[in-house]
Write a protein that holds these residues in place. Structure first.
Motif, PDB file in Angstrom:
ATOM      1  N   LYS A 143      -3.084 -25.894  -5.199  1.00 49.92           N
ATOM      2  CA  LYS A 143      -2.528 -27.304  -6.157  1.00 49.92           C
ATOM      3  C   LYS A 143      -1.621 -26.995  -6.745  1.00 49.92           C
ATOM      4  CE  LYS A 143      -5.650 -29.104  -8.903  1.00 49.92           C
ATOM      5  NZ  LYS A 143      -5.390 -30.538  -8.343  1.00 49.92           N
ATOM      6  N   GLN A 144      -0.781 -25.953  -7.038  1.00 49.24           N
ATOM      7  CA  GLN A 144       0.990 -25.500  -7.391  1.00 49.24           C
ATOM      8  C   GLN A 144       2.199 -26.366  -6.649  1.00 49.24           C
ATOM      9  OE1 GLN A 144       1.077 -21.510  -7.765  1.00 49.24           O
ATOM     10  NE2 GLN A 144      -0.608 -21.027  -9.232  1.00 49.24           N
ATOM     11  N   ARG A 145       1.240 -26.157  -5.596  1.00 54.02           N
ATOM     12  CA  ARG A 145       2.483 -27.374  -4.125  1.00 54.02           C
ATOM     13  C   ARG A 145       2.105 -28.398  -4.050  1.00 54.02           C
ATOM     14  NH1 ARG A 145       0.598 -24.595  -0.688  1.00 54.02           N
ATOM     15  NH2 ARG A 145      -0.721 -25.891   1.047  1.00 54.02           N
ATOM     16  N   LEU A 146       1.222 -29.101  -4.549  1.00 52.43           N
ATOM     17  CA  LEU A 146       0.821 -30.890  -3.708  1.00 52.43           C
ATOM     18  C   LEU A 146       0.033 -30.974  -5.130  1.00 52.43           C
ATOM     19  CD1 LEU A 146      -2.067 -29.521  -0.774  1.00 52.43           C
ATOM     20  CD2 LEU A 146       0.876 -30.386  -1.294  1.00 52.43           C
ATOM     21  N   GLY A 147      -0.257 -30.306  -7.259  1.00 55.80           N
ATOM     22  CA  GLY A 147      -0.073 -31.818  -7.004  1.00 55.80           C
ATOM     23  C   GLY A 147      -1.130 -31.855  -7.393  1.00 55.80           C
ATOM     24  N   TRP A 148      -2.056 -32.858  -7.726  1.00 58.00           N
ATOM     25  CA  TRP A 148      -3.351 -34.163  -7.543  1.00 58.00           C
ATOM     26  C   TRP A 148      -3.003 -34.505  -6.260  1.00 58.00           C
ATOM     27  CZ3 TRP A 148      -6.528 -33.219 -10.970  1.00 58.00           C
ATOM     28  CH2 TRP A 148      -6.464 -33.112 -12.803  1.00 58.00           C
ATOM     29  N   PHE A 149      -4.130 -34.000  -5.395  1.00 57.11           N
ATOM     30  CA  PHE A 149      -4.690 -34.863  -4.622  1.00 57.11           C
ATOM     31  C   PHE A 149      -5.052 -36.058  -4.078  1.00 57.11           C
ATOM     32  CE2 PHE A 149      -6.484 -29.987  -3.975  1.00 57.11           C
ATOM     33  CZ  PHE A 149      -4.813 -29.399  -3.715  1.00 57.11           C
ATOM     34  N   ASP A 152      -5.074 -37.881   2.361  1.00 55.44           N
ATOM     35  CA  ASP A 152      -4.419 -37.628   2.926  1.00 55.44           C
ATOM     36  C   ASP A 152      -4.044 -35.115   2.661  1.00 55.44           C
ATOM     37  OD1 ASP A 152      -3.970 -39.278   4.457  1.00 55.44           O
ATOM     38  OD2 ASP A 152      -2.594 -39.731   3.862  1.00 55.44           O
ATOM     39  N   GLU A 153      -4.094 -35.395   1.133  1.00 53.13           N
ATOM     40  CA  GLU A 153      -3.950 -33.501   1.050  1.00 53.13           C
ATOM     41  C   GLU A 153      -5.736 -33.410   0.933  1.00 53.13           C
ATOM     42  OE1 GLU A 153       0.020 -34.035  -2.338  1.00 53.13           O
ATOM     43  OE2 GLU A 153      -2.202 -34.480  -2.775  1.00 53.13           O
ATOM     44  N   VAL A 157      -6.056 -29.965   3.128  1.00 52.58           N
ATOM     45  CA  VAL A 157      -6.910 -28.170   2.392  1.00 52.58           C
ATOM     46  C   VAL A 157      -7.961 -28.041   3.201  1.00 52.58           C
ATOM     47  CG1 VAL A 157      -7.843 -27.745  -0.147  1.00 52.58           C
ATOM     48  CG2 VAL A 157      -5.111 -28.827   0.433  1.00 52.58           C
ATOM     49  N   ALA A 158      -8.581 -29.113   3.140  1.00 54.18           N
ATOM     50  CA  ALA A 158      -9.646 -28.372   3.838  1.00 54.18           C
ATOM     51  C   ALA A 158      -9.554 -28.061   5.653  1.00 54.18           C
ATOM     52  CB  ALA A 158     -10.563 -29.694   3.844  1.00 54.18           C
ATOM     53  N   LYS A 159      -8.353 -28.495   5.720  1.00 58.03           N
ATOM     54  CA  LYS A 159      -8.746 -28.146   7.234  1.00 58.03           C
ATOM     55  C   LYS A 159      -8.397 -26.730   7.138  1.00 58.03           C
ATOM     56  CE  LYS A 159      -6.247 -28.768  11.634  1.00 58.03           C
ATOM     57  NZ  LYS A 159      -5.568 -29.894  12.164  1.00 58.03           N
ATOM     58  N   GLU A 160      -6.376 -26.541   6.136  1.00 58.03           N
ATOM     59  CA  GLU A 160      -6.094 -25.133   6.374  1.00 58.03           C
ATOM     60  C   GLU A 160      -7.111 -23.918   5.433  1.00 58.03           C
ATOM     61  OE1 GLU A 160      -3.004 -23.482   3.292  1.00 58.03           O
ATOM     62  OE2 GLU A 160      -2.889 -25.529   3.794  1.00 58.03           O
TER      63      GLU A 160
END
Length: 285
Positions: A143-149, A152-153, A157-160
């Motif tokens: 979240k620090q990198r992406l902000g609000w999901f 697609d995000e 994240v789920a895959k990562e």
């Protein structure tokens, strides 16, 4: 460890800057110095050696604690929790394993800080299982990198992280929730003149909280006694017990251990029996 050693790493109120400056004055140890101190502590119970090992690694704890500054918790508290992990690591460090103390201690330091963050970041716990805790800390980084999901995000994240999209949504919801007062006043929380404060409907009369805590404390006590007793065994006996009983993935057979040590399977069985007897006596003491 003695009371003196336990108070070494405590930070006085308002003294964080002074603490950091002081901790940076303690010299770092060479591999040879560290090995000598670890052997003095491990084999002879030398508390002065433990003190030197702890002091020389305080700056490392501060470095690790800085990575958790985004949770809104006091930096001094994070450092002190990390210091508790450091002291636990020093107590359990075996110089015969062939690694530096810092590599061994980092797991204990992070574990104590993680527990503190999860206890204090929200009144209601956002993560209670091991899988949820892993997701919580990884999601914070994401979240620090992406902000609000967006969708697609969430999928990324789920895959990562190797979890489901549902797990990501649920944890994000928990992390975004705000704490509320448990016992609200009538002016703050009324609905058609009826109180709806959580205190009125969240009580579970069927739970035995005190009993659960007592059972959990007993389990932890038993684990600590077992670990301490296991450390008192000779190296071969420790390996046999771990291989036969504590290895969840692939428990060794008597014959496999016999081949490894060049003795008979019966001899391994005798060593195992003697080791188990010593463990039982130590735990029951």
């Amino acid at each position: 460890m003695s009371k003196e050693i336990r108070t070494l790493a405590l930070i006085s109120q308002g003294g964080l800057d002074a603490y950091i400056r002081t901790s940076n004055t303690y010299p770092m140890l060479t591999a040879e110095e560290e090995q000598e101190l670890a052997e003095r502590l491990h084999y002879h119970g030398d508390l002065s050696a433990a003190k030197q090992l702890i002091l020389s690694h305080l700056r490392f704890v501060t470095h690790v604690a800085r990575n958790y500054s985004g949770y809104g918790l006091p930096q001094a508290d994070l450092i002190q929790e990390g210091n508790i992990g450091l002291m636990k690591a020093v107590r359990r460090f075996n110089p015969a394993i062939g690694v530096r103390l810092v590599s061994f201690a980092v797991h204990w330091i992070k574990a104590e800080i993680h527990e503190y963050v999860l206890r204090n970041w929200r009144i209601v716990k956002v993560a209670t299982t091991k899988a949820q805790r892993k997701l919580f800390f990884n999601l914070r980084k994401s979240k620090q990198r992406l902000g609000w999901f967006n969708q697609d995000e969430v999928e990324m994240v789920a895959k990562e992280l190797g979890v489901s999209k549902k797990d990501v949504h649920e944890m994000e919801s928990r992390m975004s929730a705000q704490d509320m007062t448990f016992d609200l006043s009538p002016d703050d929380d009324t609905r058609d003149g009826q109180l709806v404060a959580p205190v009125l409907y969240l009580q579970d009369r069927n739970s035995d909280f005190a009993g659960d805590v007592e059972e959990d404390n007993w389990d932890n006590h038993a684990v600590d006694k077992l670990s301490f007793a296991l450390e008192k065994l000779d190296e071969r006996s420790q390996h046999i017990i771990r291989a036969r009983w504590l290895n969840d993935d692939n428990k060794a057979t008597l014959q496999e251990l016999a081949n490894q040590y060049g003795v008979s399977a019966e001899r391994v069985r005798q060593l195992e029996k003697n080791a188990m007897k010593k463990l039982r006596l130590a735990i029951e003491a």
